[in-house]
Design an enzyme around this catalytic site. Structure first.
Site, PDB file in Angstrom:
ATOM      1  N   ALA A  22      44.592  22.773  39.812  1.00 48.27           N
ATOM      2  CA  ALA A  22      43.965  21.564  39.252  1.00 48.27           C
ATOM      3  C   ALA A  22      44.966  20.486  38.865  1.00 48.27           C
ATOM      4  CB  ALA A  22      43.091  21.949  38.052  1.00 48.27           C
TER       5      ALA A  22
ATOM      6  N   ASP B 219      46.768  21.887  35.497  1.00 48.20           N
ATOM      7  CA  ASP B 219      46.646  23.164  34.799  1.00 48.20           C
ATOM      8  C   ASP B 219      47.852  24.065  35.041  1.00 48.20           C
ATOM      9  OD1 ASP B 219      44.297  22.425  33.707  1.00 48.20           O
ATOM     10  OD2 ASP B 219      43.021  23.811  34.827  1.00 48.20           O
TER      11      ASP B 219
ATOM     12  N   ASP C 148      43.213  47.181  43.620  1.00 43.25           N
ATOM     13  CA  ASP C 148      44.466  46.460  43.856  1.00 43.25           C
ATOM     14  C   ASP C 148      45.230  46.280  42.550  1.00 43.25           C
ATOM     15  OD1 ASP C 148      44.214  46.195  46.606  1.00 43.25           O
ATOM     16  OD2 ASP C 148      42.963  44.407  46.414  1.00 43.25           O
TER      17      ASP C 148
HETATM   18  P1  NAP Z   1      41.432  41.589  37.922  1.00 42.41           P
HETATM   19  O1  NAP Z   1      40.865  40.564  37.007  1.00 42.41           O
HETATM   20  O2  NAP Z   1      40.727  42.878  38.105  1.00 42.41           O
HETATM   21  O3  NAP Z   1      41.733  40.944  39.370  1.00 42.41           O
HETATM   22  C1  NAP Z   1      40.965  39.996  39.952  1.00 42.41           C
HETATM   23  C2  NAP Z   1      40.592  40.415  41.358  1.00 42.41           C
HETATM   24  O4  NAP Z   1      41.716  40.229  42.250  1.00 42.41           O
HETATM   25  C3  NAP Z   1      40.189  41.874  41.496  1.00 42.41           C
HETATM   26  O5  NAP Z   1      39.027  41.913  42.285  1.00 42.41           O
HETATM   27  C4  NAP Z   1      41.364  42.492  42.205  1.00 42.41           C
HETATM   28  O6  NAP Z   1      41.014  43.618  42.978  1.00 42.41           O
HETATM   29  C5  NAP Z   1      41.771  41.358  43.104  1.00 42.41           C
HETATM   30  N1  NAP Z   1      43.111  41.432  43.712  1.00 42.41           N
HETATM   31  C6  NAP Z   1      44.280  41.828  43.151  1.00 42.41           C
HETATM   32  N2  NAP Z   1      45.280  41.731  44.031  1.00 42.41           N
HETATM   33  C7  NAP Z   1      44.735  41.276  45.187  1.00 42.41           C
HETATM   34  C8  NAP Z   1      45.264  40.984  46.468  1.00 42.41           C
HETATM   35  N3  NAP Z   1      46.565  41.109  46.719  1.00 42.41           N
HETATM   36  N4  NAP Z   1      44.416  40.528  47.419  1.00 42.41           N
HETATM   37  C9  NAP Z   1      43.103  40.373  47.164  1.00 42.41           C
HETATM   38  N5  NAP Z   1      42.549  40.632  45.980  1.00 42.41           N
HETATM   39  C10 NAP Z   1      43.363  41.076  44.993  1.00 42.41           C
HETATM   40  O7  NAP Z   1      42.932  41.840  37.456  1.00 42.41           O
HETATM   41  P2  NAP Z   1      43.982  42.770  38.218  1.00 42.41           P
HETATM   42  O8  NAP Z   1      43.284  43.793  39.001  1.00 42.41           O
HETATM   43  O9  NAP Z   1      44.994  43.161  37.204  1.00 42.41           O
HETATM   44  O10 NAP Z   1      44.666  41.761  39.238  1.00 42.41           O
HETATM   45  C11 NAP Z   1      45.513  40.737  38.816  1.00 42.41           C
HETATM   46  C12 NAP Z   1      45.386  39.663  39.861  1.00 42.41           C
HETATM   47  O11 NAP Z   1      44.176  38.945  39.669  1.00 42.41           O
HETATM   48  C13 NAP Z   1      46.452  38.601  39.785  1.00 42.41           C
HETATM   49  O12 NAP Z   1      47.644  39.018  40.421  1.00 42.41           O
HETATM   50  C14 NAP Z   1      45.761  37.449  40.498  1.00 42.41           C
HETATM   51  O13 NAP Z   1      46.059  37.446  41.877  1.00 42.41           O
HETATM   52  C15 NAP Z   1      44.292  37.723  40.355  1.00 42.41           C
HETATM   53  N6  NAP Z   1      43.669  36.621  39.654  1.00 42.41           N
HETATM   54  C16 NAP Z   1      42.836  35.807  40.359  1.00 42.41           C
HETATM   55  C17 NAP Z   1      42.291  34.692  39.777  1.00 42.41           C
HETATM   56  C18 NAP Z   1      41.404  33.800  40.599  1.00 42.41           C
HETATM   57  O14 NAP Z   1      41.190  34.087  41.785  1.00 42.41           O
HETATM   58  N7  NAP Z   1      40.904  32.720  40.027  1.00 42.41           N
HETATM   59  C19 NAP Z   1      42.568  34.373  38.443  1.00 42.41           C
HETATM   60  C20 NAP Z   1      43.395  35.233  37.729  1.00 42.41           C
HETATM   61  C21 NAP Z   1      43.978  36.356  38.358  1.00 42.41           C
HETATM   62  P3  NAP Z   1      40.672  45.047  42.275  1.00 42.41           P
HETATM   63  O15 NAP Z   1      39.289  44.900  41.708  1.00 42.41           O
HETATM   64  O16 NAP Z   1      40.707  45.988  43.454  1.00 42.41           O
HETATM   65  O17 NAP Z   1      41.694  45.341  41.238  1.00 42.41           O
END
Ligand code: NAP
Ligand code: MN
Length: 281
Positions: A203, A168, A63
């Site tokens: 948070a 946060d 993603d």
């Molecule tokens: P990453 O650190 O690899 O992403 C974190 C996870 O989010 C990965 O498993 C990614 O899937 C998944 N993901 C991305 N878009 C998604 C969606 N629309 N629905 C479900 N899962 C999704 O970094 P990245 O791949 O560049 O992704 C950036 C995204 O990470 C940000 O947009 C944010 O949504 C997410 N994120 C989540 C958190 C949290 O949940 N605490 C914190 C920071 C960021 P893939 O492994 O397939 O790439």
């Protein structure tokens, strides 16, 4: 039922419309090898590799790779559609497996398909020092944090003061982003046919002095939401995987974007099935 939901957003495209393509990869060796195969197959089918103006972008990875592809072609969303191949776990934006690329390539070259359009988030940052407003589109979400320590910010809905937030940060997500960071913040999962944005707290502090709503809020199209500084005018703003420190911020405004992202669907990819397969198994 699910398929019907998707087709309410879909436009049918006859075969042979896709003339040029580009491939975005996660840049690991397996994804790169797959890119090479896709390029060979599609050029055999007389499609042109065009990194500048592709009719279709094939994202190979996860993603996160689709987020990368989206931001590379964000200036031509009306002329480019996207499709995703996952080389890791099943993705929300990447529904084709590596084993299916031949089938996908034939579909791109030879088959009719549907375009589904999904909502995006528009973010506009305006400044107190006369700097020009900065505008962004997010596919997943935008988060706002302070430059250091706690974020203190006024939250307005439709120009009217709603709450003073301390905590946060704040997360504004799209429906397709609702399964990403937003889900970790106990936000709701929103079907992408609902043109909306969701505000979820990161948070928040809630006690006798500070009070926020505490629940995620879902805003319809045209309901702008604004975030303004209380004292510190520096905000750390993320747009999907990209992060920027903004100084002298007057306000950040959030609204459902006029632009949409277009996905090429060569077969149904029902949203609720994706949710089930990813999170329930
Ligand atoms: P990453 O650190 O690899 O992403 C974190 C996870 O989010 C990965 O498993 C990614 O899937 C998944 N993901 C991305 N878009 C998604 C969606 N629309 N629905 C479900 N899962 C999704 O970094 P990245 O791949 O560049 O992704 C950036 C995204 O990470 C940000 O947009 C944010 O949504 C997410 N994120 C989540 C958190 C949290 O949940 N605490 C914190 C920071 C960021 P893939 O492994 O397939 O790439
Ligand atoms: Mn990733």
């Amino acid at each position: 039922m699910d398929e019907k939901e998707e087709t309410t957003l879909a436009v049918g495209i006859p075969a042979g419309r896709l003339k040029s393509f580009a491939v975005e990869t996660r840049d690991d060796s397996f994804s790169n090898e797959l890119r090479k195969r896709i390029c060979d197959y599609l050029t055999d089918f007389q499609l042109r590799y065009d990194e500048k103006e592709p009719d279709i972008v094939i994202s190979v990875g996860g993603d996160g790779t689709m987020l990368q592809a989206f931001h590379r072609y964000v200036h031509r969303l009306n002329d480019t559609s996207f499709v995703g191949v996952h080389t890791g776990h099943l993705g929300f934006y990447a529904d084709w497996t590596a084993a299916e690329v031949e089938k996908l390539v034939i579909s791109i070259a030879r088959n009719s398909f549907k375009i589904v359009e999904y909502p995006l988030l528009q973010v506009a940052v305006s400044y107190t020092d006369g700097n020009k407003e900065a505008s962004y589109l997010a596919l997943n979400e935008c988060t706002v944090r302070s430059a250091e320590g706690l974020l203190a910010a006024e939250v307005l809905i439709r120009e009217e003061k709603f709450e003073t937030f301390r905590g946060d940060g704040l997360c504004f997500s799209t429906p397709t982003g609702s399964t990403a960071y937003n889900k970790g913040l106990a936000g709701a999962i929103i079907h992408p046919s609902l043109a909306s944005i969701q505000l979820a707290e990161i948070a928040s502090i809630n006690n006798r002095v500070y009070r926020t709503l505490g629940s995620p809020v879902i805003l319809p199209k045209h309901h702008h939401c604004q975030v303004r500084p209380v004292t510190d005018e520096r905000f750390n703003v993320t747009i999907d995987h990209l992060s920027t420190l903004h100084h002298h911020v007057r306000q950040i405004e959030f609204v459902v974007a006029r632009e949409k992202i277009r996905f090429a669907r060569f077969r149904p990819f029902p949203f609720w099935r994706r949710v089930r397969d990813s999170f329930i198994g």
